[in-house]
Design a protein around this motif. Structure first.
Motif, PDB file in Angstrom:
ATOM      1  N   THR A   1       5.545   3.655   0.677  1.00 18.54           N
ATOM      2  CA  THR A   1       5.395   2.002   0.971  1.00 18.54           C
ATOM      3  C   THR A   1       4.841   1.446   1.489  1.00 18.54           C
ATOM      4  O   THR A   1       6.377   0.355   2.148  1.00 18.54           O
ATOM      5  CB  THR A   1       6.504   1.447  -0.130  1.00 18.54           C
ATOM      6  N   THR A   2       3.779   0.867   2.350  1.00 18.48           N
ATOM      7  CA  THR A   2       4.377  -0.064   3.724  1.00 18.48           C
ATOM      8  C   THR A   2       3.643  -1.711   2.283  1.00 18.48           C
ATOM      9  O   THR A   2       2.866  -1.713   2.219  1.00 18.48           O
ATOM     10  CB  THR A   2       2.818   0.095   4.281  1.00 18.48           C
ATOM     11  N   TRP A   3       4.855  -2.594   3.409  1.00 14.32           N
ATOM     12  CA  TRP A   3       4.043  -3.941   2.948  1.00 14.32           C
ATOM     13  C   TRP A   3       3.251  -4.482   4.142  1.00 14.32           C
ATOM     14  O   TRP A   3       3.915  -4.943   5.093  1.00 14.32           O
ATOM     15  CB  TRP A   3       5.598  -4.394   2.905  1.00 14.32           C
ATOM     16  N   HIS A   4       2.786  -5.198   3.782  1.00 16.20           N
ATOM     17  CA  HIS A   4       1.546  -6.113   4.363  1.00 16.20           C
ATOM     18  C   HIS A   4       1.743  -7.701   3.350  1.00 16.20           C
ATOM     19  O   HIS A   4       1.923  -8.359   2.761  1.00 16.20           O
ATOM     20  CB  HIS A   4       0.298  -6.176   4.171  1.00 16.20           C
ATOM     21  N   ASN A   5       2.068  -8.613   4.742  1.00 10.40           N
ATOM     22  CA  ASN A   5       1.650 -10.190   4.765  1.00 10.40           C
ATOM     23  C   ASN A   5       0.686 -10.793   4.900  1.00 10.40           C
ATOM     24  O   ASN A   5      -0.379 -10.510   5.498  1.00 10.40           O
ATOM     25  CB  ASN A   5       3.270 -10.592   5.128  1.00 10.40           C
TER      26      ASN A   5
ATOM     27  N   THR B   1       0.866  -1.151  -0.314  1.00 11.97           N
ATOM     28  CA  THR B   1      -0.147  -0.158   0.061  1.00 11.97           C
ATOM     29  C   THR B   1       0.774   1.436  -0.450  1.00 11.97           C
ATOM     30  O   THR B   1       2.105   1.071   0.500  1.00 11.97           O
ATOM     31  CB  THR B   1      -1.130   0.080   1.568  1.00 11.97           C
ATOM     32  N   THR B   2       0.748   2.538  -0.702  1.00  7.74           N
ATOM     33  CA  THR B   2       1.489   3.485  -0.696  1.00  7.74           C
ATOM     34  C   THR B   2       0.807   4.496  -0.377  1.00  7.74           C
ATOM     35  O   THR B   2      -0.589   4.857  -1.109  1.00  7.74           O
ATOM     36  CB  THR B   2       1.864   3.866  -2.141  1.00  7.74           C
ATOM     37  N   GLU B   3       0.854   5.478   0.328  1.00  6.82           N
ATOM     38  CA  GLU B   3       0.725   7.046   0.504  1.00  6.82           C
ATOM     39  C   GLU B   3       1.356   7.808   0.701  1.00  6.82           C
ATOM     40  O   GLU B   3       2.729   7.690   0.338  1.00  6.82           O
ATOM     41  CB  GLU B   3       1.014   6.745   2.261  1.00  6.82           C
ATOM     42  N   LYS B   4       0.287   8.578  -0.108  1.00  4.34           N
ATOM     43  CA  LYS B   4       1.251   9.590  -0.817  1.00  4.34           C
ATOM     44  C   LYS B   4       1.118  11.048  -0.150  1.00  4.34           C
ATOM     45  O   LYS B   4      -0.156  11.533   0.622  1.00  4.34           O
ATOM     46  CB  LYS B   4       1.088   9.862  -1.972  1.00  4.34           C
ATOM     47  N   TRP B   5       2.181  12.055  -0.373  1.00  3.41           N
ATOM     48  CA  TRP B   5       1.662  13.582   0.567  1.00  3.41           C
ATOM     49  C   TRP B   5       2.338  14.581   0.385  1.00  3.41           C
ATOM     50  O   TRP B   5       3.742  14.046  -0.522  1.00  3.41           O
ATOM     51  CB  TRP B   5       1.619  13.394   1.882  1.00  3.41           C
ATOM     52  N   ASN B   6       2.341  15.571  -0.265  1.00  3.43           N
ATOM     53  CA  ASN B   6       2.942  17.153   0.275  1.00  3.43           C
ATOM     54  C   ASN B   6       3.919  17.049   2.064  1.00  3.43           C
ATOM     55  O   ASN B   6       3.332  17.281   2.572  1.00  3.43           O
ATOM     56  CB  ASN B   6       2.162  17.624  -0.350  1.00  3.43           C
ATOM     57  N   ASP B   7       5.365  17.954   1.627  1.00  2.00           N
ATOM     58  CA  ASP B   7       5.489  18.308   2.653  1.00  2.00           C
ATOM     59  C   ASP B   7       5.389  19.529   2.945  1.00  2.00           C
ATOM     60  O   ASP B   7       5.610  20.284   2.197  1.00  2.00           O
ATOM     61  CB  ASP B   7       7.431  17.564   3.065  1.00  2.00           C
ATOM     62  N   LYS B   8       5.265  19.391   4.273  1.00  3.63           N
ATOM     63  CA  LYS B   8       4.725  20.619   4.806  1.00  3.63           C
ATOM     64  C   LYS B   8       6.077  21.478   4.665  1.00  3.63           C
ATOM     65  O   LYS B   8       5.841  22.923   4.305  1.00  3.63           O
ATOM     66  CB  LYS B   8       4.402  20.508   6.197  1.00  3.63           C
ATOM     67  N   ASN B   9       7.937  21.171   5.397  1.00  7.55           N
ATOM     68  CA  ASN B   9       8.587  21.758   4.859  1.00  7.55           C
ATOM     69  C   ASN B   9       8.273  23.020   3.586  1.00  7.55           C
ATOM     70  O   ASN B   9       8.549  24.334   3.179  1.00  7.55           O
ATOM     71  CB  ASN B   9       9.194  21.997   5.934  1.00  7.55           C
ATOM     72  N   SER B  10       8.936  21.686   2.851  1.00  4.07           N
ATOM     73  CA  SER B  10       9.722  21.739   1.636  1.00  4.07           C
ATOM     74  C   SER B  10       7.996  21.642   0.561  1.00  4.07           C
ATOM     75  O   SER B  10       8.801  22.646  -0.889  1.00  4.07           O
ATOM     76  CB  SER B  10      10.476  20.925   0.828  1.00  4.07           C
TER      77      SER B  10
END
Length: 160
Positions: A49-53, A33-42
């Motif tokens: 990406t998090t892997w799940h068994n 599963t992949t989480e996407k966001w914009n960095d607050k500072n830059s």
């Protein structure tokens, strides 16, 4: 009271691996599963990406092994389990999701189009995308049409 529930939708990182445990089939999956966001500072776009068994037992695992391959999208719902074992006299832990049900994600804004497989149902025919043998996911909203219209509204019409 307690609740142990995991629900994820992601992509397979490798082909499903099936083996026999006694008279039962067990299929192992690696779901990303992949989480996407914009960095607050830059303001830079970030991604994690998090892997799940995932373990699928019995007929569900056999169906997943038959219809899914590396890179395919899949949705799973199950319970989180942690196994403890020893390796080189050191305690280790492995966390996994024991699958209760899964679905075939459909490219659509309306989540009611997802095909779901659960409760030992068996699909019929060669095309798993057909409704045969699968539960249609149902949302129990009092006014489904209003919910569908809200999901398809342009972003500038959202009141928050």
């Amino acid at each position: 009271m307690s609740l142990n529930l995991a629900m994820i939708e992601g992509r397979l990182g490798r082909d499903p691996e099936t083996r026999q445990v006694g008279q039962t089939t067990v299929t192992k999956l690696a779901v990303a599963t992949t989480e996407k966001w914009n960095d607050k500072n830059s303001g830079q776009k970030m991604e994690r990406t998090t892997w799940h068994n995932v373990e699928a037992w019995g007929r569900q695992g056999e169906i997943i092994a038959q219809y899914f391959k590396k890179g395919d999208g899949i949705g799973v719902q199950g319970t989180i389990n942690t196994d403890e074992y020893e390796k080189n006299s050191e305690k280790r832990y492995a966390t996994k999701i024991k699958l209760n049900s899964f679905w075939f994600p459909v490219a659509s804004n309306n989540s009611n189009n997802n095909q779901s497989y659960q409760n030992n149902q068996q699909p019929q025919g060669n095309n798993y995308q057909q409704n045969q043998g699968f539960n249609q996911q149902q949302n129990n909203f009092p006014n489904q049409q209003a919910v569908d219209n809200a999901n398809n509204a342009p972003d500038d019409d959202i009141p928050f």
